[in-house]
Design a protein around this motif. Structure first.
Motif, mmCIF file in Angstrom:
data_model
loop_
_atom_site.group_PDB
_atom_site.id
_atom_site.type_symbol
_atom_site.label_atom_id
_atom_site.label_comp_id
_atom_site.label_asym_id
_atom_site.label_seq_id
_atom_site.Cartn_x
_atom_site.Cartn_y
_atom_site.Cartn_z
ATOM 1 N N ARG A 39 0.839 -1.214 0.000
ATOM 2 C CA ARG A 39 0.000 0.000 0.000
ATOM 3 C C ARG A 39 0.867 1.256 0.000
ATOM 4 N NH1 ARG A 39 -3.163 0.739 4.803
ATOM 5 N NH2 ARG A 39 -4.176 2.424 3.666
ATOM 6 N N ALA A 40 1.931 1.246 0.797
ATOM 7 C CA ALA A 40 2.816 2.416 0.866
ATOM 8 C C ALA A 40 3.469 2.667 -0.490
ATOM 9 C CB ALA A 40 3.866 2.212 1.948
ATOM 10 N N ALA A 41 3.864 1.595 -1.187
ATOM 11 C CA ALA A 41 4.460 1.759 -2.513
ATOM 12 C C ALA A 41 3.454 2.333 -3.495
ATOM 13 C CB ALA A 41 4.998 0.418 -3.010
ATOM 14 N N ASP A 42 2.227 1.879 -3.426
ATOM 15 C CA ASP A 42 1.190 2.381 -4.336
ATOM 16 C C ASP A 42 0.907 3.863 -4.078
ATOM 17 O OD1 ASP A 42 1.020 -0.111 -5.484
ATOM 18 O OD2 ASP A 42 -0.813 -0.692 -4.421
ATOM 19 N N ILE A 43 0.852 4.244 -2.802
ATOM 20 C CA ILE A 43 0.615 5.656 -2.480
ATOM 21 C C ILE A 43 1.794 6.510 -2.946
ATOM 22 C CG2 ILE A 43 0.312 7.311 -0.602
ATOM 23 C CD1 ILE A 43 -1.095 5.028 0.959
ATOM 24 N N ALA A 44 3.015 6.026 -2.712
ATOM 25 C CA ALA A 44 4.202 6.764 -3.153
ATOM 26 C C ALA A 44 4.187 6.960 -4.657
ATOM 27 C CB ALA A 44 5.461 6.020 -2.712
ATOM 28 N N SER A 45 3.770 5.938 -5.386
ATOM 29 C CA SER A 45 3.681 6.030 -6.837
ATOM 30 C C SER A 45 2.610 7.024 -7.269
ATOM 31 C CB SER A 45 3.389 4.649 -7.418
ATOM 32 O OG SER A 45 3.249 4.698 -8.814
ATOM 33 N N GLN A 46 1.440 6.929 -6.644
ATOM 34 C CA GLN A 46 0.335 7.817 -6.991
ATOM 35 C C GLN A 46 0.673 9.281 -6.737
ATOM 36 O OE1 GLN A 46 -2.810 6.213 -4.591
ATOM 37 N NE2 GLN A 46 -2.840 4.271 -5.724
#
Length: 208
Positions: A91-98
């Motif tokens: 989830r943290a990686a997805d938020i960082a990407s977004q």
């Protein structure tokens, strides 16, 4: 460049935050609740409350990169390993990407790519790390995956090795990991790398 520290209240996280504050490296420490804030407030470290199992997207605001050094800990079961070490990291990686962050610096584990070779009790953790690392490598955010060996509480030596053959052992102090993380954070051009960390004889910049 402000770095969000996920897992700031952990053993490596606290040492990293203290080093970053001393070095003048801007950070924001993500904590689970206000009860954890005192240690950081006493040192003048900015905090934000966020939950790896709940709401945390707001914690990324104003940050340029993220360090993920959270873990479910040795006293929890595979359920928390799935939710924290695997899904929380994803989830943290997805938020960082977004949000267009420049880098995601993951604290993983040496040999996470071979979870079935780990001691039986460690296999769920290693499998979680393997899957979270794979997700990060295929995400849109640049990454550095730091892979320490067996963690100890020894004093920092600030000397490192990148293989068991070089080190003669498979361990590293948490203090040395925290110092290496600081140098990674301070080296913005370092991207898309896996870095194995062990106690050794070389300065950390020789590994980076």
């Amino acid at each position: 460049m402000t770095t969000l520290v996920i897992g700031a209240n952990g053993q490596i996280g606290k040492q990293f935050c203290a080093l970053a504050k001393e070095a003048g490296t801007p950070i924001k420490a993500m904590i689970r609740n206000e009860e954890q804030a005192t240690w950081f407030q006493e040192r003048g470290i900015r905090t934000v409350v966020g939950d790896l199992e709940g709401e945390m997207e707001h914690a990324f605001e104003g940050c340029d990169q993220v360090v993920f050094t959270a873990g479910s800990g040795p006293h929890t079961g595979p359920d928390k390993t799935l939710l924290i070490d695997l899904f929380g990291a994803i989830r943290a990686a997805d938020i960082a990407s977004q949000k267009g962050l420049s880098r995601y610096i993951m604290v993983s584990a040496m040999r996470a790519e071979k979870p079935l070779e780990a001691p039986e009790k460690m296999r769920p953790y290693m499998a979680a790390k393997f899957a979270a690392d794979a997700h990060l490598r295929h995400s849109d955010v640049s990454h550095v995956i730091v892979k320490p060996g067996r963690l100890t509480d020894e004093a920092p030596t600030l000397k490192f090795a990148s293989s068991v053959d070089e080190a003669g052992d498979n361990q590293i102090s948490r203090a040395n990991v925290a110092y290496a993380l600081l140098r990674v954070v301070q080296t913005p051009g370092l991207v898309n790398r896996d870095i194995t960390l062990l106690d050794g004889k070389r300065p950390v910049d020789a590994l980076l």
